[in-house]
Design an enzyme around this catalytic site. Sequence first.
Site, PDB file in Angstrom:
ATOM      1  N   HIS A 127       0.855  -1.182   0.000  1.00  0.00           N
ATOM      2  CA  HIS A 127       0.000   0.000   0.000  1.00  0.00           C
ATOM      3  C   HIS A 127       0.897   1.240   0.000  1.00  0.00           C
ATOM      4  O   HIS A 127       2.095   1.140   0.226  1.00  0.00           O
ATOM      5  CB  HIS A 127      -0.908  -0.005   1.241  1.00  0.00           C
ATOM      6  CG  HIS A 127      -0.114  -0.151   2.502  1.00  0.00           C
ATOM      7  ND1 HIS A 127       0.155  -1.375   3.070  1.00  0.00           N
ATOM      8  CD2 HIS A 127       0.521   0.772   3.277  1.00  0.00           C
ATOM      9  CE1 HIS A 127       0.914  -1.200   4.144  1.00  0.00           C
ATOM     10  NE2 HIS A 127       1.151   0.090   4.285  1.00  0.00           N
ATOM     11  N   HIS A 164       6.399   6.011  -1.803  1.00  0.00           N
ATOM     12  CA  HIS A 164       6.959   4.739  -2.256  1.00  0.00           C
ATOM     13  C   HIS A 164       6.067   3.599  -1.788  1.00  0.00           C
ATOM     14  O   HIS A 164       5.212   3.767  -0.919  1.00  0.00           O
ATOM     15  CB  HIS A 164       8.383   4.546  -1.719  1.00  0.00           C
ATOM     16  CG  HIS A 164       8.412   4.327  -0.242  1.00  0.00           C
ATOM     17  ND1 HIS A 164       8.295   5.362   0.673  1.00  0.00           N
ATOM     18  CD2 HIS A 164       8.518   3.192   0.499  1.00  0.00           C
ATOM     19  CE1 HIS A 164       8.334   4.871   1.901  1.00  0.00           C
ATOM     20  NE2 HIS A 164       8.468   3.552   1.834  1.00  0.00           N
TER      21      HIS A 164
END
Length: 188
Positions: free
Chosen positions: A40, A127
């Site tokens: 996620h 990221h």
Amino acid sequence: MRTFIAIELPQAVTAALENVLKTFHAFKLNIRWVRPENIHLTLNFLGDTPPEAVGPIRRALSEAVRNFSPISLSAKGSGAFPGIKNPRVIWVGISGEVPRLKMLQLTLAENLAALGFEKDKRPFKAHLTLGRTKGAVDPVRLNAALTDVMEFQTEPFSADRIFLFQSDLKPTGPVYTKIASAALAPPL
């Protein structure tokens, strides 16, 4: 309970990341890989959170997204934090409307700080964490793996909702449960 706020990835992005993970697995690196369905885009890690804070956090989420329409993003490239010589985290980067994503993350962090949650001292770097090192990692093999996926990029996806997740650490890995969400709405 341990909590964090994140953007959930569409199935197509998760499937593409699963292929990236297969490439990394072939290099037999000393890394604990994240299960594809658990990957996620974290916006804020809250850590230990009392249950009575969920309501105020839910309001902070809604308030943060109020002025944001959906954000167009892609997963792109890969790297290691803090660097390839002494890696701790292997990641895939984010491209697209990253400045808008950073503004959303900052707005959210400010709303959460008003509730007593400490702001992260490091600047936000969008990221997707693929894995964490378990000890020494051969930098030559890691560099080869990163080079193999250097051109990786997904189709754009729309980040249109943020979630408050509860993280339960189990011997088989973390289990994430959604406990609140807020939708980014197109402008009226």
